[in-house]
Design an enzyme around this catalytic site. Structure first.
Site, PDB file in Angstrom:
ATOM      1  N   THR A 150       0.813  -1.213   0.000  1.00 49.47           N
ATOM      2  CA  THR A 150       0.000   0.000   0.000  1.00 49.47           C
ATOM      3  C   THR A 150       0.849   1.266   0.000  1.00 49.47           C
ATOM      4  O   THR A 150       0.425   2.296  -0.522  1.00 49.47           O
ATOM      5  CB  THR A 150      -0.931   0.013   1.224  1.00 49.47           C
ATOM      6  OG1 THR A 150      -0.155  -0.008   2.422  1.00 49.47           O
ATOM      7  CG2 THR A 150      -1.849  -1.199   1.218  1.00 49.47           C
ATOM      8  N   ASP A 151       2.038   1.206   0.587  1.00 51.21           N
ATOM      9  CA  ASP A 151       2.893   2.386   0.684  1.00 51.21           C
ATOM     10  C   ASP A 151       3.394   2.801  -0.696  1.00 51.21           C
ATOM     11  O   ASP A 151       3.251   3.959  -1.112  1.00 51.21           O
ATOM     12  CB  ASP A 151       4.063   2.079   1.614  1.00 51.21           C
ATOM     13  CG  ASP A 151       4.541   3.291   2.388  1.00 51.21           C
ATOM     14  OD1 ASP A 151       3.929   4.365   2.250  1.00 51.21           O
ATOM     15  OD2 ASP A 151       5.517   3.163   3.147  1.00 51.21           O
TER      16      ASP A 151
END
Length: 666
Positions: free
Chosen positions: A401-402
């Site tokens: 997700t980062d």
């Protein structure tokens, strides 16, 4: 630059002192220098990738692997050993980061690696190392991974290692615990290590190359394994005691060969591992699983020249960095091209490099080509179309997700500037489609508590942190404020408003995770400065005003820890002792984070902001870079830290660019 106590010595290099009337022009010149430096580093295909530096365990474990393979006298092993000598602390041990204390597991492995490569145990530096190890409890105190290396090379029995049962891969998804309840990085280590635990391979070495002199007590009297931060005395009733009992039963069953499903389990683990070699820079695309994959394959009878072993070794070779000047080699834990490219691109965008720049266009093309459209482990808990990005060149089973958030923000900025312009309509349309896929994937990864973890959804089974194998302090991947703040920032940029249910739950999570002093914890960067910056940025982007109490408290916390020189710094010691939060030698990256946090909180006209800008301008080198030797990245808190070699470059550029964009520079 600045001293560790925060006193400014600006003017000793770089731009020198900046008068109040010349700040705007100085920022413009500083920005131009850094832009030029970064553009000169861009690869021909459009991406950026800087060195990712860990600690000595990478070189030590590499040598221990080579020793298992009978290659401890190779040129690579000798050069890695030479690097270990260079990184030894004055008091004899090895630390997890510059300025850190002696870390026992890393020190034992380094000493063992040096002995295996022929270093004289009577040499002064070896005597110092031995003394430091014994003063810190000896090899008796090493962690579970280190015990496996000692067993692999015949120093202790596998009975001293925690059970890593391959039968876990046979458990169905509906079971309370299976391999997918572990974090992705633990999973990729667990599976090959479970094969090693079952096969118990040993390479016998000559006694004079062993490390019995580091044992305080006989191995059978060694203390129980404990994860960092756990109490010295565990309660009689609890998950820790339960898992220790289960571990003892599993080892008893293994010892007496009462393992009816073992052959099937090893075969399944073997297949799982081989499947994930595909579309990847090695299993998990990170150093530990690749090492244990080599050991697992060899224990299963694979020859050194087999395609599978050769491929794993080639992936390790790609992590090796040779220094011809010092005749040493060091290793990276993995490579960071997607992360470095997305952040460099965002810094260039924030500082005014136009979207029609050829360099920007090439990097957009490179990122688009790396969107993952294939299934991965995350689909065990999420029903969604693939659409994320990974950290490395290729790690298709494990988008995160980062990176996805950072890439999406870079793509969105470019798309909005180029939409409707002549010459690249196809790429604009392609970018819009990629953004839509990425946003859908990102939203689908939201946890029940409203936040986001890195690689999986709802990966938060706390009881797993009590298993003996869990002393690497990262068995699960729960929501964290820093990641969640970044995702909120991204989704806000993509047009989602606070009234959206996804955003409403996310902001509620961020509010609930704020510390009593106003800061937020940083899981993936050191530490509260990182978490506070990213959460403030996310909340502000979502529409929370400057009068919001959470934002006000977060900004106040940042002001409180600004140092007299104008910068901020925080040591990784704050992970072990929260009273040290916000304290440490000032660094360019952490100063940039704090500056961007204050700007997000609406503090653009405050003296604290001007002092921060001056600090960055005055400490910049003539070539547009900044000096930073401290670690400001986090792998596993209290266990493994990272020094991203571009953090000192693109974060200050991003911060100065955002400051200039506020109009304050005028």
């Amino acid at each position: 630059m600045a001293t560790t106590d925060g006193r400014s010595v600006a003017g000793s290099r770089g731009n020198g002192a900046v008068g109040s009337n010349g700040l705007s022009g100085s920022v413009e010149r500083a920005v131009g220098r850094t832009q030029q430096w970064l553009l000169e580093q861009q690869a021909d295909d459009g991406h950026w990738c800087a060195e990712l530096e860990g600690d000595s365990i990478l070189e030590s474990e590499y040598i221990l692997l080579l020793a298992f393979l009978g290659m401890e006298q190779s040129d690579r092993a000798q050069k890695a050993a030479r690097y270990l000598v260079e990184t030894q602390l004055p008091d004899g041990g090895w630390a997890m980061y510059p300025g850190g204390k002696v870390e026992i597991s890393g020190s034992v492995k380094a000493y063992f690696a040096l002995k295996l490569t022929g270093h004289d145990p009577d040499a002064e530096y070896m005597r110092r190392a031995r003394k430091a190890v014994l003063e810190h409890g000896g090899a008796d105190r090493v962690n579970s991974f280190t015990r496996f290396y000692l067993a692999l090379l015949g120093q202790i029995s596998y009975e001293l290692c925690p059970a890593v049962p391959p039968e876990m891969v046979l458990l169905p998804k509906w079971a309370p615990v299976d391999i997918h309840t572990m974090s992705s990085w633990s999973r990729t280590i667990f599976v090959p290590l479970s094969i090693v635990s079952a096969q118990q391979p040993v390479r016998a070495i000559e006694p004079q190359h062993g490390i019995r002199e580091l044992f305080v007590r006989e191995p059978n009297d060694w203390p129980a394994l404990r994860r960092p931060g756990s109490p010295q005395r565990e309660p009689w009733i609890g998950w820790s005691r339960f898992f220790r009992t289960m571990d003892a039963l599993l080892r008893w069953s293994r010892r007496h060969r009462i393992v009816p499903f073992r052959r099937r389990a090893v075969a399944q683990a073997h297949r799982w591992m081989l499947d994930r070699f595909e579309r990847s820079d090695g299993l998990g695309a990170i150093f530990p699983p690749i090492v244990w994959s080599v050991v697992a394959l060899r224990s299963l009878g694979y020859a050194m020249d087999s395609d599978e072993v050769r491929r794993c070794c080639e992936e390790l070779d790609r992590l090796v960095l040779e220094d011809e000047a010092t005749k040493t080699v060091r290793l990276q834990p993995c490579k960071s091209p997607v992360w470095d490219t997305a952040l460099t691109l965002r810094a260039l965008q924030a500082s005014g490099v136009p979207a029609d720049s050829p360099a920007i266009g090439k990097s957009i093309r490179w990122l688009l080509d790396r969107q993952i459209r294939q299934p991965g482990d995350w689909q065990q808990t999420v029903a969604a179309e693939p659409g994320g990005w990974c950290f490395e060149y290729q790690n298709d089973f494990y988008p995160d997700t980062d990176d996805t958030s950072m890439v999406l923000m870079a793509l969105k900025d470019w798309h909005d500037q180029r939409r409707g312009k002549n010459g690249d309509a196809a790429t604009v349309d392609e970018t819009a489609a990629a953004i839509e896929r990425g946003e859908r994937w990102l939203v689908a990864m939201q946890n029940r508590d409203g936040g986001w973890g890195a690689f999986d959804r709802n990966n938060n089974l706390e009881l797993l942190c009590q298993v003996p194998f869990a002393d690497h302090n990262a068995m699960i991947d729960p929501s964290t404020p820093d990641l969640s703040g970044r995702v909120v920032e991204c989704l806000s940029l993509l047009g989602r408003r606070r009234s959206d249910s996804v955003m409403h739950r996310a902001v509620a999570y961020l509010r609930g995770s704020q510390e009593s002093d106003g800061s937020w914890y940083g899981r993936w960067g050191v530490n509260y400065i990182y978490g506070t910056w990213q959460t403030l940025t996310g909340m502000a982007a979502s529409g929370a005003g400057n009068d919001d109490r959470a934002i006000g408290n977060g900004a106040a916390w940042l002001r409180r820890y600004q140092q007299p020189c104008g910068g901020w710094g925080e040591s990784a010691d704050s992970y072990e002792d929260a009273s040290l939060r916000g304290q440490g030698a000032p660094t360019p990256s952490q100063t940039a984070w704090a500056l961007m946090g204050l700007l997000a909180a609406g503090a653009k006209d405050e003296p604290a902001v001007e002092r921060a800008v001056r600090y960055l301008v005055e400490t910049q080198r003539e070539d547009g870079t900044w000096e930073e030797t401290e670690v400001t990245g986090t792998g596993f808190p209290c266990v493994f830290y990272l020094r991203y070699h571009y953090y000192r470059i693109y974060f200050p550029l991003m911060a100065l660019g955002r400051w200039a964009a506020t109009g304050r520079a005028g």
